[in-house]
Write a protein that holds these residues in place. Structure first.
Motif, PDB file in Angstrom:
ATOM      1  N   TYR A 171       0.863  -1.181   0.000  1.00  0.00           N
ATOM      2  CA  TYR A 171       0.000   0.000   0.000  1.00  0.00           C
ATOM      3  C   TYR A 171       0.903   1.235   0.000  1.00  0.00           C
TER       4      TYR A 171
ATOM      5  N   ASN B 175      -4.275  -1.013  10.692  1.00  0.00           N
ATOM      6  CA  ASN B 175      -5.591  -1.671  10.733  1.00  0.00           C
ATOM      7  C   ASN B 175      -5.807  -2.599   9.539  1.00  0.00           C
ATOM      8  N   LYS B 176      -5.046  -2.376   8.457  1.00  0.00           N
ATOM      9  CA  LYS B 176      -5.110  -3.274   7.302  1.00  0.00           C
ATOM     10  C   LYS B 176      -4.202  -4.497   7.487  1.00  0.00           C
TER      11      LYS B 176
ATOM     12  N   HIS C 299      -4.276   3.769   9.811  1.00  0.00           N
ATOM     13  CA  HIS C 299      -5.063   3.146   8.751  1.00  0.00           C
ATOM     14  C   HIS C 299      -4.350   1.916   8.191  1.00  0.00           C
TER      15      HIS C 299
END
Length: 285
Positions: free
Chosen positions: A32, A52-53, A49
């Motif tokens: 990412y 959390n992935k 974020h």
């Protein structure tokens, strides 16, 4: 990966994305990236974020992330943070550094050889860039009669200011330019080409931008360094201290030479770089 600017800059950001892709190809992992992450609050939000992935290794693709990771790393003890060009480290924070002085030195030698006006312009982003000092020293070694004008945009991406500085230096008579910034270096090279002068490319091999205009480029092989760091992470060997990479590691090189450079000088440069790789000493040492 967190990027301060964009992955489409044809320079540092793009090289970072290539590094990220090489990790994906090598290890088959999910990747990412987040662009335009500049402030601490943006970094906190982006890290949260990504974690959390399920992300457990985060590359901060700039030196600004050093101070950000210094503040937040204890909140994420299971995440490994890696960033560029800084000295802060911790158990889960590693700094990757290019030994950029040498690449600047050798590119400066090329500029010193090819200037006819004995006036060279450096349009850099920040005073701390080691390649800028190296470039100056390389010019002076090759051509003690040359003058080097240095100006800073204090930004990786202020194209308007970089163009303004270029115009000032061009009016003063400079005929070789080193635009050492991310977003603005290609636009400046385009201006240099229009005016019939020479340029040195930055971060990536920019001979394709203007083959005859770009004498060579100071290339930082970010994909190589990303893979070296990932290898150490997988093997549990990230040291929690600054790591430095140079020509000897395959992390730095000069780009393709312009056909404008005499072949005899190209060979001389290749020999000097090979000698540096063996001895670790620059020609002026």
């Amino acid at each position: 990966m967190l990027v301060e600017t964009t992955i489409h800059d044809q320079a540092w950001g793009q090289q970072g994305y290539k590094g990220l892709q090489s990790i994906q190809d090598e290890y088959g992992v999910d990747i990412y990236f987040k662009e335009g992450i500049k402030s601490y609050s943006q970094t906190i939000q982006a890290v949260d974020h990504l974690v959390n992935k399920g992300v457990n290794i985060i590359f901060g693709h700039s030196n600004i992330y050093g101070k950000h990771f210094q503040q937040l790393h204890k909140q994420y003890p299971d995440v490994q943070f890696i960033y560029f060009n800084g000295q802060f480290t911790a158990e889960n924070v590693t700094s990757l550094n290019f030994s950029a002085n040498a690449m600047g030195f050798f590119a400066g030698m090329v500029a010193g050889k090819m200037t006819e006006a004995d006036l060279i312009g450096i349009i850099a982003s920040f005073e701390w860039q080691p390649e800028v000092e190296g470039f100056y020293e390389g010019v002076m070694y090759q051509n003690p009669e040359a003058d080097v004008h240095i100006a800073y945009t204090n930004s990786w991406e202020n194209t308007d200011k970089a163009r303004m500085l270029y115009e000032q230096m061009e009016e003063e008579g400079a005929d070789v330019f080193y635009p050492a910034g991310d977003i603005f270096n290609v636009p400046v090279i385009n201006e240099v080409q229009k005016d019939g002068h020479y340029a040195i490319g930055y971060v990536s091999d920019q001979s394709s931008v203007a083959e005859n205009t770009v004498l060579t480029s100071t290339v930082q092989k970010v994909d190589v360094v990303y893979n070296l760091a990932m290898d150490r992470y997988v093997e549990g060997e990230l040291p929690g201290k600054p790591l430095t990479f140079d020509f000897q590691d395959g992390a730095i090189k000069l780009g393709e030479y312009s056909p404008e450079i005499p072949e005899s000088f190209q060979k001389q440069m290749d020999d000097l770089i090979e000698q540096y790789m063996k001895t670790g000493k620059l020609p002026n040492e």
